[in-house]
Design an enzyme around this catalytic site. Sequence first.
Site, PDB file in Angstrom:
ATOM      1  N   HIS A  99      57.108  15.787  65.682  1.00 46.15           N
ATOM      2  CA  HIS A  99      56.793  14.931  64.527  1.00 46.15           C
ATOM      3  C   HIS A  99      56.404  15.880  63.398  1.00 46.15           C
ATOM      4  O   HIS A  99      55.835  16.953  63.662  1.00 46.15           O
ATOM      5  CB  HIS A  99      55.566  14.053  64.755  1.00 46.15           C
ATOM      6  CG  HIS A  99      55.648  13.083  65.886  1.00 46.15           C
ATOM      7  ND1 HIS A  99      55.423  13.444  67.178  1.00 46.15           N
ATOM      8  CD2 HIS A  99      55.888  11.753  65.900  1.00 46.15           C
ATOM      9  CE1 HIS A  99      55.530  12.373  67.958  1.00 46.15           C
ATOM     10  NE2 HIS A  99      55.820  11.333  67.212  1.00 46.15           N
ATOM     11  N   ASP A 102      52.964  17.271  63.747  1.00 49.96           N
ATOM     12  CA  ASP A 102      52.683  18.212  64.846  1.00 49.96           C
ATOM     13  C   ASP A 102      52.802  19.651  64.375  1.00 49.96           C
ATOM     14  O   ASP A 102      52.135  20.538  64.916  1.00 49.96           O
ATOM     15  CB  ASP A 102      53.701  18.085  65.999  1.00 49.96           C
ATOM     16  CG  ASP A 102      53.856  16.676  66.504  1.00 49.96           C
ATOM     17  OD1 ASP A 102      52.876  15.929  66.418  1.00 49.96           O
ATOM     18  OD2 ASP A 102      54.957  16.338  66.966  1.00 49.96           O
TER      19      ASP A 102
HETATM   20  C1  XUL Z   1      54.818   6.947  71.729  1.00 49.96           C
HETATM   21  C2  XUL Z   1      56.004   7.808  71.835  1.00 49.96           C
HETATM   22  C3  XUL Z   1      56.253   8.731  70.687  1.00 49.96           C
HETATM   23  C4  XUL Z   1      57.680   8.871  70.320  1.00 49.96           C
HETATM   24  C5  XUL Z   1      57.919   9.678  69.078  1.00 49.96           C
HETATM   25  O1  XUL Z   1      54.606   6.146  72.817  1.00 49.96           O
HETATM   26  O2  XUL Z   1      56.694   7.798  72.818  1.00 49.96           O
HETATM   27  O3  XUL Z   1      55.684   9.950  70.976  1.00 49.96           O
HETATM   28  O4  XUL Z   1      58.410   9.460  71.355  1.00 49.96           O
HETATM   29  O5  XUL Z   1      57.234   9.195  67.994  1.00 49.96           O
END
Ligand code: XUL
Length: 437
Positions: A99, A102
């Site tokens: 993300h 992150d």
């Molecule tokens: C949340 C989840 C996230 C997504 C990316 O449950 O799985 O980490 O994979 O935003």
Amino acid sequence: MEYFSNVKRINYEGAKSTNPLAFKFYNPDEVIMGKTMKEHLKFSMAYWHTFTYLGGDQFGGASKSHHWDSDNKMATAKERVYAAFEFMEKMQIEYFCFHDVDIAPRGENLAETNKNLDEIVAIIKSEMSRTGIKCLWGTTNAFGDAKFVHGASTSCNSTVFAYTAAQIKKAMDITKELGGENYVFWGGREGYETLLNTDTEAELNHLAILLKMAVDYKKKIGFKGTLLIEPKPKEPTKHQYDFDAATVIGFLRKYGLENDFKLNIEANHATLAQHTFQHELNMCRINGMLGSVDANIGDSMLGWDTDQFPTNIYDTTLAMYEILQNGGLGSGGLNFDAKVRRGSIDEDDLFYAHIAGMDTFAWGLRVAAKLLEDKVFIDFIDSKYESWKSDLGINIENGTIDFEGLERYALENGVTPNKSGRQELLESILNQYIYNN
Ligand code: XUL
Ligand code: CO
């Protein structure tokens, strides 16, 4: 600086090895059904769980620290890149997912956040070219900050919609810059708590508008990766709009987006939707929409996302069974959206966790390939449905018989006896393949 100095590169040592820092089943270059294990599995490290999570839960803060962390957020972000690439190299993991938040700290405003991102992306890029490690997918975190209290693209506040679009635009730019093979949309707060204050029709329309804009932007910048939607039924909201694979596929079709997106299926999200992991993969496969996988496992007794490392051989076997039948995951891969438990406080635990996940998927791959080669279930299913190869079956499927014709058939012929579904026999054959491979 070497951050994991007490761990060397993890190598394959075979099933009898007692070395905890070795693969027992994952043999990257071993060829199975014409492809190497590493090509089949395309393992990816999740930047968030492995490099930003410090063990906190609802009842307590951090339970560990990372020795590359300091009070200076940008310095921490930079050192984290080096630590992450050292970890992936040692683990023989060839992909990562991230993300925006992150990899770089949020700034005082969007412009400052974007500047922080640019600085870190340059370092990530140089580590990628040094190591050959690739980006499986990028995404944006449009759920953590207070502004997303009523949702992101589904917020009642149109300025939040605009901010979400701006964040996604930047995250797509970065993903393209890093040669990302996919871009993921997980609707963190795209859902509702109560219908007493929610206009679901407007919110779903706004979600579709945002996705359409993302498709347009992808084309505009020439991003070649696949756009993926990750279903989840609940958590954080009581009802998430992207509930499960079937719901997402129906939504995409309603808005004419079905050719622009595939799905990223997470095992623990399937559990929360009260489906098996295999069910969700199967629904995507039969609809031509299986894109990628968030490889983790939930706890069937808990109603929340525990994001554990996948260690259940039945799950990985049946997941690989679907994936092989899908002809692989294309641009997708197996991303460990999984975190070590709060009590696993040593950095070595990150290695043990990934080894466990990789070995479990490797064994699952081997079993699934054998099940397919021997046509164990395929032959059984073929014979179970053989009445559909009769004139009656062919006429029904081709639409060359109607209700009146079927009534005539039923009056004249009645019904032939049913055959056993043999579930227990098939389950014991599955066990035999898992144990004797
Ligand atoms: C949340 C989840 C996230 C997504 C990316 O449950 O799985 O980490 O994979 O935003
Ligand atoms: Co996920």
